[in-house]
Design a protein around this motif. Structure first.
Motif, PDB file in Angstrom:
ATOM      1  N   PHE A   1       0.953  -1.181  -0.154  1.00  0.00           N
ATOM      2  CA  PHE A   1      -0.083  -0.077   0.165  1.00  0.00           C
ATOM      3  C   PHE A   1       0.668   1.272   0.111  1.00  0.00           C
ATOM      4  CE2 PHE A   1      -2.424   3.303   2.266  1.00  0.00           C
ATOM      5  CZ  PHE A   1      -3.739   3.426   1.418  1.00  0.00           C
ATOM      6  N   ALA A   2       1.728   1.300   0.808  1.00  0.00           N
ATOM      7  CA  ALA A   2       2.890   2.566   1.024  1.00  0.00           C
ATOM      8  C   ALA A   2       3.786   2.678  -0.577  1.00  0.00           C
ATOM      9  CB  ALA A   2       3.754   2.080   2.156  1.00  0.00           C
ATOM     10  N   PHE A   3       4.029   1.530  -0.935  1.00  0.00           N
ATOM     11  CA  PHE A   3       4.782   1.282  -2.082  1.00  0.00           C
ATOM     12  C   PHE A   3       3.833   2.072  -3.483  1.00  0.00           C
ATOM     13  CE2 PHE A   3       5.256  -0.952  -6.200  1.00  0.00           C
ATOM     14  CZ  PHE A   3       6.572  -0.781  -6.332  1.00  0.00           C
ATOM     15  N   GLU A   4       2.401   1.582  -3.534  1.00  0.00           N
ATOM     16  CA  GLU A   4       1.750   2.118  -4.451  1.00  0.00           C
ATOM     17  C   GLU A   4       1.471   3.405  -4.502  1.00  0.00           C
ATOM     18  OE1 GLU A   4      -1.184  -2.129  -4.579  1.00  0.00           O
ATOM     19  OE2 GLU A   4      -1.836  -0.502  -3.461  1.00  0.00           O
ATOM     20  N   ASN A   5       1.020   3.919  -3.232  1.00  0.00           N
ATOM     21  CA  ASN A   5       0.755   5.306  -3.017  1.00  0.00           C
ATOM     22  C   ASN A   5       1.830   6.376  -3.486  1.00  0.00           C
ATOM     23  OD1 ASN A   5      -2.270   5.770  -1.783  1.00  0.00           O
ATOM     24  ND2 ASN A   5      -1.598   3.833  -1.275  1.00  0.00           N
ATOM     25  N   LEU A   6       3.238   5.914  -2.811  1.00  0.00           N
ATOM     26  CA  LEU A   6       4.280   6.817  -3.076  1.00  0.00           C
ATOM     27  C   LEU A   6       4.598   6.886  -4.505  1.00  0.00           C
ATOM     28  CD1 LEU A   6       6.713   8.295  -1.690  1.00  0.00           C
ATOM     29  CD2 LEU A   6       8.004   6.282  -2.861  1.00  0.00           C
ATOM     30  N   LEU A   7       4.658   5.698  -5.296  1.00  0.00           N
ATOM     31  CA  LEU A   7       4.995   5.807  -6.732  1.00  0.00           C
ATOM     32  C   LEU A   7       3.837   6.466  -7.504  1.00  0.00           C
ATOM     33  CD1 LEU A   7       6.993   2.571  -7.625  1.00  0.00           C
ATOM     34  CD2 LEU A   7       7.587   4.793  -7.234  1.00  0.00           C
ATOM     35  N   ALA A   8       2.604   6.195  -7.142  1.00  0.00           N
ATOM     36  CA  ALA A   8       1.602   6.934  -7.985  1.00  0.00           C
ATOM     37  C   ALA A   8       1.824   8.630  -7.663  1.00  0.00           C
ATOM     38  CB  ALA A   8       0.178   6.405  -7.353  1.00  0.00           C
ATOM     39  N   ALA A   9       2.180   9.003  -6.893  1.00  0.00           N
ATOM     40  CA  ALA A   9       2.318  10.426  -6.483  1.00  0.00           C
ATOM     41  C   ALA A   9       3.468  10.854  -7.244  1.00  0.00           C
ATOM     42  CB  ALA A   9       2.042  10.724  -5.233  1.00  0.00           C
ATOM     43  N   HIS A  10       4.404  10.153  -7.649  1.00  0.00           N
ATOM     44  CA  HIS A  10       5.847  10.724  -7.967  1.00  0.00           C
ATOM     45  C   HIS A  10       6.063  10.080  -9.282  1.00  0.00           C
ATOM     46  CE1 HIS A  10       6.163  12.891  -4.397  1.00  0.00           C
ATOM     47  NE2 HIS A  10       5.757  11.859  -3.607  1.00  0.00           N
ATOM     48  N   VAL A  11       5.630   9.051  -9.861  1.00  0.00           N
ATOM     49  CA  VAL A  11       6.235   8.553 -10.764  1.00  0.00           C
ATOM     50  C   VAL A  11       5.986   9.377 -12.243  1.00  0.00           C
ATOM     51  CG1 VAL A  11       4.423   6.972 -11.714  1.00  0.00           C
ATOM     52  CG2 VAL A  11       6.610   6.067 -11.890  1.00  0.00           C
ATOM     53  N   LYS A  12       5.154  10.041 -12.457  1.00  0.00           N
ATOM     54  CA  LYS A  12       4.777  10.966 -13.279  1.00  0.00           C
ATOM     55  C   LYS A  12       5.880  11.701 -13.707  1.00  0.00           C
ATOM     56  CE  LYS A  12       1.516  13.985 -15.490  1.00  0.00           C
ATOM     57  NZ  LYS A  12      -0.009  14.621 -15.272  1.00  0.00           N
ATOM     58  N   GLU A  13       6.488  12.592 -12.543  1.00  0.00           N
ATOM     59  CA  GLU A  13       7.344  13.393 -12.766  1.00  0.00           C
ATOM     60  C   GLU A  13       8.752  12.686 -12.955  1.00  0.00           C
ATOM     61  OE1 GLU A  13       8.802  17.148 -13.078  1.00  0.00           O
ATOM     62  OE2 GLU A  13       6.803  16.537 -12.557  1.00  0.00           O
ATOM     63  N   MET A  14       9.050  11.457 -12.341  1.00  0.00           N
ATOM     64  CA  MET A  14      10.195  10.658 -12.568  1.00  0.00           C
ATOM     65  C   MET A  14      10.147  10.366 -14.107  1.00  0.00           C
ATOM     66  SD  MET A  14       9.984   7.840  -9.477  1.00  0.00           S
ATOM     67  CE  MET A  14       9.862   8.402  -7.902  1.00  0.00           C
ATOM     68  N   VAL A  15       9.165   9.954 -14.648  1.00  0.00           N
ATOM     69  CA  VAL A  15       9.284   9.758 -16.092  1.00  0.00           C
ATOM     70  C   VAL A  15       9.395  11.028 -17.064  1.00  0.00           C
ATOM     71  CG1 VAL A  15       7.805   9.070 -18.132  1.00  0.00           C
ATOM     72  CG2 VAL A  15       7.974   7.729 -15.809  1.00  0.00           C
ATOM     73  N   ARG A  16       8.766  12.095 -16.610  1.00  0.00           N
ATOM     74  CA  ARG A  16       8.894  13.420 -17.146  1.00  0.00           C
ATOM     75  C   ARG A  16      10.340  13.805 -17.165  1.00  0.00           C
ATOM     76  NH1 ARG A  16       4.975  17.350 -17.178  1.00  0.00           N
ATOM     77  NH2 ARG A  16       4.349  16.394 -15.139  1.00  0.00           N
ATOM     78  N   GLU A  17      11.193  13.573 -16.405  1.00  0.00           N
ATOM     79  CA  GLU A  17      12.597  13.991 -16.007  1.00  0.00           C
ATOM     80  C   GLU A  17      13.415  13.182 -17.132  1.00  0.00           C
ATOM     81  OE1 GLU A  17      13.765  13.704 -11.957  1.00  0.00           O
ATOM     82  OE2 GLU A  17      12.430  15.393 -11.397  1.00  0.00           O
ATOM     83  N   MET A  18      12.895  11.737 -17.140  1.00  0.00           N
ATOM     84  CA  MET A  18      13.442  10.906 -18.012  1.00  0.00           C
ATOM     85  C   MET A  18      13.541  11.072 -19.693  1.00  0.00           C
ATOM     86  SD  MET A  18      12.775   7.446 -15.770  1.00  0.00           S
ATOM     87  CE  MET A  18      13.903   6.183 -16.723  1.00  0.00           C
ATOM     88  N   GLU A  19      12.233  11.276 -19.906  1.00  0.00           N
ATOM     89  CA  GLU A  19      11.827  11.709 -21.335  1.00  0.00           C
ATOM     90  C   GLU A  19      10.914  12.907 -21.452  1.00  0.00           C
ATOM     91  OE1 GLU A  19      12.443  10.270 -23.993  1.00  0.00           O
ATOM     92  OE2 GLU A  19      13.524   8.527 -23.607  1.00  0.00           O
ATOM     93  N   PRO A  20      11.352  14.034 -21.160  1.00  0.00           N
ATOM     94  CA  PRO A  20      10.820  15.226 -21.206  1.00  0.00           C
ATOM     95  C   PRO A  20       9.908  15.651 -22.473  1.00  0.00           C
ATOM     96  CG  PRO A  20      13.117  15.532 -21.561  1.00  0.00           C
ATOM     97  CD  PRO A  20      13.071  14.294 -21.044  1.00  0.00           C
ATOM     98  N   GLY A  21      10.214  14.706 -23.352  1.00  0.00           N
ATOM     99  CA  GLY A  21       9.470  15.020 -24.624  1.00  0.00           C
ATOM    100  C   GLY A  21       7.973  14.368 -24.596  1.00  0.00           C
TER     101      GLY A  21
END
Length: 241
Positions: A56-76
């Motif tokens: 539950f902790a894992f799901e909620n943490l990544l759901a909140a932040h993974v979009k920004e992580m991916v944006r930094e990896m692939e800004p396009g």
């Protein structure tokens, strides 16, 4: 007379990621039944442990932040297609909730949210241990193009730190880490019956194809980040076997 369907919190959670109401209900039922059954099959006894708290902790943490992580990896990747990243994590939400229900049904005298942490070590089957090795290689293949090996390791450690900080008592991290990994692996296993953005990109043309490919890339990166984080949790717990 119009039939009123019973409330389904799991479906509501999926709607927050842009799924239509009826599709969310069908998908929540599939994840609760088929995917969670696979989690319990791969990691015997998980539904009688406190591992779901870590998931539950894992799901909620990544759901909140993974979009920004991916944006930094692939800004396009365009903003609408970036939403496939948190969707990749949100699909897992019904697993932790179903594990909680199964725990409470099996051990009604000690509901999960008030249960002492499971201090025993998980007896991880050989098949699942081999699965960890395969998924670790696959995640590394996907993420290897983003930074050096050292920088990726630091990013993994940062994500693992963030997850562990959400759970006060860490005595059950061995179970929590393997529960988390098994849940992500089960989602991968059932990819044929779950929505995967970009899967039909080759059938599209022009701008629509480009959009589908971008959504697929965001989804794939998010799932690789999830696998990499779960594998990092296992390493942190010292139960790689």
């Amino acid at each position: 007379m119009k039939r009123v369907l019973p409330h389904d919190q799991d479906a509501d959670d999926l709607e927050n990621f842009g799924m239509p109401p009826l599709t969310s209900r069908i998908l929540a039922r599939t994840v609760r039944r088929d995917v969670t059954d696979t989690v319990c099959l791969l990691l015997p006894g998980v539904e009688r442990t406190t591992g779901a708290i870590w998931l539950f902790a894992f799901e909620n943490l990544l759901a909140a932040h993974v979009k920004e992580m991916v944006r930094e990896m692939e800004p396009g990747i365009p903003e609408p297609q970036l939403n496939s990243a948190p969707f990749a994590i949100g699909l897992m939400f019904p697993i932790s909730q179903e594990l909680r229900r199964r725990h409470d049904a099996a051990l009604p005298e000690t509901p999960l949210l008030s249960c002492p942490p499971t201090r025993s070590l998980p007896d991880v089957p050989k098949r699942l241990r081999r699965g960890r090795e395969i998924h670790a290689e696959r995640a590394e293949e996907i993420l290897s193009g983003y930074g050096t090996s050292a920088s990726r390791m630091l990013q993994r450690q940062s994500r693992v730190d963030a997850v562990t900080e959400l759970v006060k008592n860490r005595e059950d991290l061995p179970w929590g880490s393997w529960t988390t990994f098994t849940a992500v692996a089960a989602m991968q296993y059932h990819g044929d019956i779950l929505p995967v953005p970009g899967r039909t990109a080759s059938e599209k043309k022009g701008a629509e194809r480009a959009k589908a490919e971008a959504a697929g890339q965001a989804f794939t990166l998010a799932r690789a980040i999830a696998l990499d984080t779960a594998i990092g949790l296992i390493a942190r717990a010292g139960v790689e076997y």
